[in-house]
Design an enzyme around this catalytic site. Structure first.
Site, PDB file in Angstrom:
ATOM      1  N   HIS A   9      33.262  50.420  45.154  1.00  0.00           N
ATOM      2  CA  HIS A   9      33.272  48.958  45.276  1.00  0.00           C
ATOM      3  C   HIS A   9      31.970  48.539  45.945  1.00  0.00           C
ATOM      4  CE1 HIS A   9      35.786  45.136  46.372  1.00  0.00           C
ATOM      5  NE2 HIS A   9      34.514  44.842  46.196  1.00  0.00           N
ATOM      6  N   HIS A  11      28.629  45.847  45.092  1.00  0.00           N
ATOM      7  CA  HIS A  11      27.913  44.881  44.255  1.00  0.00           C
ATOM      8  C   HIS A  11      26.426  45.114  44.477  1.00  0.00           C
ATOM      9  CE1 HIS A  11      31.658  42.488  43.695  1.00  0.00           C
ATOM     10  NE2 HIS A  11      31.938  42.989  44.894  1.00  0.00           N
ATOM     11  N   HIS A 189      38.929  42.527  41.188  1.00  0.00           N
ATOM     12  CA  HIS A 189      39.204  42.112  42.565  1.00  0.00           C
ATOM     13  C   HIS A 189      40.541  41.367  42.550  1.00  0.00           C
ATOM     14  CE1 HIS A 189      35.011  42.967  43.232  1.00  0.00           C
ATOM     15  NE2 HIS A 189      34.971  42.432  44.438  1.00  0.00           N
ATOM     16  N   GLU A 192      42.222  39.933  47.809  1.00  0.00           N
ATOM     17  CA  GLU A 192      41.235  39.850  48.902  1.00  0.00           C
ATOM     18  C   GLU A 192      41.586  38.593  49.701  1.00  0.00           C
ATOM     19  OE1 GLU A 192      37.180  39.047  47.686  1.00  0.00           O
ATOM     20  OE2 GLU A 192      36.340  39.769  49.583  1.00  0.00           O
ATOM     21  N   ASP A 270      31.208  47.079  49.634  1.00  0.00           N
ATOM     22  CA  ASP A 270      31.226  45.742  49.034  1.00  0.00           C
ATOM     23  C   ASP A 270      29.805  45.173  48.905  1.00  0.00           C
ATOM     24  OD1 ASP A 270      32.548  43.659  47.808  1.00  0.00           O
ATOM     25  OD2 ASP A 270      33.447  42.824  49.616  1.00  0.00           O
ATOM     26  N   ASP A 271      29.312  44.515  49.955  1.00  0.00           N
ATOM     27  CA  ASP A 271      27.972  43.910  49.956  1.00  0.00           C
ATOM     28  C   ASP A 271      27.271  44.311  51.258  1.00  0.00           C
ATOM     29  OD1 ASP A 271      28.238  41.963  47.551  1.00  0.00           O
ATOM     30  OD2 ASP A 271      30.040  41.618  48.748  1.00  0.00           O
TER      31      ASP A 271
HETATM   32  N1  ADE Z   1      31.050  39.192  44.833  1.00  0.00           N
HETATM   33  C1  ADE Z   1      30.349  39.933  45.703  1.00  0.00           C
HETATM   34  N2  ADE Z   1      31.129  40.316  46.710  1.00  0.00           N
HETATM   35  C2  ADE Z   1      32.376  39.830  46.473  1.00  0.00           C
HETATM   36  C3  ADE Z   1      33.616  39.901  47.143  1.00  0.00           C
HETATM   37  N3  ADE Z   1      33.776  40.539  48.302  1.00  0.00           N
HETATM   38  N4  ADE Z   1      34.664  39.254  46.611  1.00  0.00           N
HETATM   39  C4  ADE Z   1      34.519  38.584  45.468  1.00  0.00           C
HETATM   40  N5  ADE Z   1      33.387  38.494  44.793  1.00  0.00           N
HETATM   41  C5  ADE Z   1      32.304  39.108  45.289  1.00  0.00           C
HETATM   42 ZN    ZN Z   2      33.660  42.979  46.032  1.00  0.00          ZN
END
Ligand code: ADE
Ligand code: ZN
Length: 329
Positions: A9, A11, A189, A192, A270-271
């Site tokens: 996971h 991005h 996703h 969340e 994630d990011d």
């Molecule tokens: N795009 C990038 N990170 C995300 C996240 N945590 N949830 C949804 N979309 C995303």
């Molecule tokens: Zn994500």
């Protein structure tokens, strides 16, 4: 933490560190509305998912050429490798680039230039997962899938991301059916910020094999029972959950309860440029904040390889699992 792991996971646009953002901005003549990297970092205080997404999409303006995407991916792979990542299944958001006039080919070819040498250069095997933006229309998702047709040899599956609440999975039934017919793997996703019903819908309507996040499954005992029974992998992102305030503090994260319930959890970043850590940092953070023991950490790492789309090379999966078993903390 250097425990061998797969990242499922991630991005790629969320790995854009402020330093690289400014470098690319200068290279491409793009003006950023921040004086310097320190000022930009100060903007990394989020109220919720949407407040993060606003900055995430804004900074993408600096990504314009194949070389930009290649540099972005190489920077991520180097950092991931240093934190024990052996295999990465990498999300990208083509609609966010197409909307700025950056073609699908620019993104896929650019990322591909880094990915094709990743095993040799970084010791990381890779796959690409193309995500649809759920706050865009179903027609736009179908057009995006169409635009990806020339590149399907480099894309293992499709995902669904962006603003969750108000955009239930069923909106994307048709495009997921089309993706399945093309032989693509499916993830989404769900849970969340959205309710447990979105997780059920992602499984029943979209036919997904993994749930990205899935945190809110804990509100539904019948759903937990189903996820445990069917061994549905959840790609959790603990530091992301704290930064986006789905969890107040890391010490309150439900990961230990989820493992106790028998859920097939994995830990991911994630990011990472925005949320304060890469995959190994997330492992280390949950070890410290939640007191996870060695066997729980090993279980998370094993799960990551078991849940990864490595069916084309079971020998590689077996090697990675053996590395996890042999790891000395
Ligand atoms: N795009 C990038 N990170 C995300 C996240 N945590 N949830 C949804 N979309 C995303
Ligand atoms: Zn994500």
């Amino acid at each position: 933490m250097s425990l061998p792991k797969a990242e499922l996971h991630l991005h790629i646009e969320g790995t854009l560190e402020p330093e690289l953002a400014f470098e690319l901005a200068a290279r491409n003549g793009v003006e950023l509305p921040y004086a310097d990297t320190d000022t930009l970092r100060k903007a990394y205080r989020f109220e919720d998912l949407q407040s993060f997404l606003n900055l995430y999409y804004e900074l993408m303006a600096v990504l314009r050429t194949e070389r930009d995407f290649e540099d972005l991916a190489n920077a991520y792979l180097a950092r991931a490798a240093a934190q024990g990542v052996r295999h990465a299944e990498i999300f990208f958001d083509p609609q966010a680039h197409l909307a700025r006039g950056v073609e699908m080919g620019t993104v896929v070819e650019g990322l591909g230039r880094a990915l094709e040498h990743s095993q040799a250069v970084h010791g990381v095997s890779t796959q690409l997962i193309m995500c649809f933006l759920r706050d865009e229309s179903a027609e736009s998702a179908l057009e995006t899938l169409e635009a990806a047709k020339p590149y399907l040899d480099r894309i293992v599956g499709v995902g669904l991301d962006s603003a969750e609440v108000g955009h239930p999975p069923a909106k994307f039934r048709e495009v997921y059916e089309a993706a399945a017919a093309m032989g693509l793997r499916r993830v989404a996703h769900a849970g969340e910020e959205g309710p447990p019903e979105y997780i059920v819908e992602a499984l029943d309507v979209l036919g997904v094999e993994r749930i990205d996040h899935g945190l809110r499954c804990m509100e539904s005992p019948t759903l937990v029972e189903r996820l445990v029974r069917d061994r549905v992998p959840l790609t959790l992102c603990p530091l992301s959950n704290v930064r986006l305030r789905t969890v107040d503090v890391l010490g309150d994260h439900p990961l230990p309860a989820m493992l106790d319930a028998g859920l097939m959890c994995t830990v991911n970043s994630d990011d990472p440029a925005y949320f304060g850590g890469y995959a190994g940092d997330n492992f280390e953070a949950v070890r410290v904040a939640l007191g996870l023991g060695e066997e729980q950490l090993r279980e998370l790492a094993r799960n990551s390889f078991l849940a990864s789309f490595l069916e084309h090379d079971e020998g590689l999966r077996a090697r990675y699992l053996a590395e996890v078993d042999a790891y000395e903390f």
